[in-house]
Design a protein around this motif. Sequence first.
Motif, PDB file in Angstrom:
ATOM      1  N   SER A   1       4.838  18.770  23.970  1.00 14.22           N
ATOM      2  CA  SER A   1       6.147  18.084  22.798  1.00 14.22           C
ATOM      3  C   SER A   1       7.612  17.797  23.676  1.00 14.22           C
TER       4      SER A   1
ATOM      5  N   GLN B   1      -0.957  21.612  17.346  1.00 16.09           N
ATOM      6  CA  GLN B   1      -0.839  19.947  17.261  1.00 16.09           C
ATOM      7  C   GLN B   1      -1.958  19.414  17.253  1.00 16.09           C
TER       8      GLN B   1
ATOM      9  N   ILE C   1       6.145  13.787  21.662  1.00 12.71           N
ATOM     10  CA  ILE C   1       5.722  13.846  22.554  1.00 12.71           C
ATOM     11  C   ILE C   1       5.638  13.229  23.960  1.00 12.71           C
TER      12      ILE C   1
ATOM     13  N   ASN D   1      10.355  17.756  22.525  1.00 11.74           N
ATOM     14  CA  ASN D   1      10.867  18.658  22.481  1.00 11.74           C
ATOM     15  C   ASN D   1      11.340  19.851  22.775  1.00 11.74           C
TER      16      ASN D   1
ATOM     17  N   TYR E   1      -2.069  14.155  16.288  1.00 15.44           N
ATOM     18  CA  TYR E   1      -1.051  15.946  16.710  1.00 15.44           C
ATOM     19  C   TYR E   1       0.287  15.560  15.985  1.00 15.44           C
TER      20      TYR E   1
ATOM     21  N   THR F   1       4.089  15.334  16.620  1.00 16.97           N
ATOM     22  CA  THR F   1       5.287  15.872  16.862  1.00 16.97           C
ATOM     23  C   THR F   1       5.739  15.030  18.053  1.00 16.97           C
TER      24      THR F   1
END
Lengths: 114, 111
Positions: free
Chosen positions: B93, B3, B29, B95, B25, B27
């Motif tokens: 992340s 990432q 964060i 997620n 990156y 996704t």
Amino acid sequence: DVKVTQSSRYLVKRTGEKVFLECVQDMDHENMFWYRQDPGLGLRLIYFSYDVKMKEKGDIPEGYSVSREKKERFSLILESASTNQTSMYLCASSFSGTGTTEAFFGQGTRLTVV
Amino acid sequence: SQQGEEDPQALSIQEGENATMNCSYKTSINNLQWYRQNSGRGLVHLILIRSNEREKHSGRLRVTLDTSKKSSSLLITASRAADTASYFCAPRSSNTGKLIFGQGTTLQVKP
């Protein structure tokens, strides 16, 4: 001071051996990580654990397994070591949640498989 | 997939100059962290910037974050020979909670 301790600084093993790399942290961190570092490839995540007995695969889990029976200890296992697993292995730990989650790293284990 | 992707891969400057490293990156964060690694050693945390922050300072370090562009930069001002090291960004992340590192930027500061 937070301490993340890896059991060996240097290790030489033979092809086909079962290898255990141990990591212990003393800060009651929920998260623990295993990375390997190779020239030109940076750090790649092998496995991640967010709680005791919980684990998630990282980007390169093939040929590795992990064990987290106690919160402070996270073991990386090479079931049958191969020469392409010669690398620097780095363990890290951090708190979970959305607060301060900086990771603390051990000094690394340089593993050579011959 | 990694990432955190740093740019440039290598940087060589004279002592006293500023050094800028960039990170992109992919996704969502919670935060983005920068680490330093001296040759053959473990990584040391430098600075963390949360996803709702745009800029942060710590001593000679300045970090910016642009979540719309999914990018960050690390500026080291008035560099010293002792700043010679590899620098890594690590987006965390939102997620998965994972910290994913890129290849890093190798900084050489010449005395």
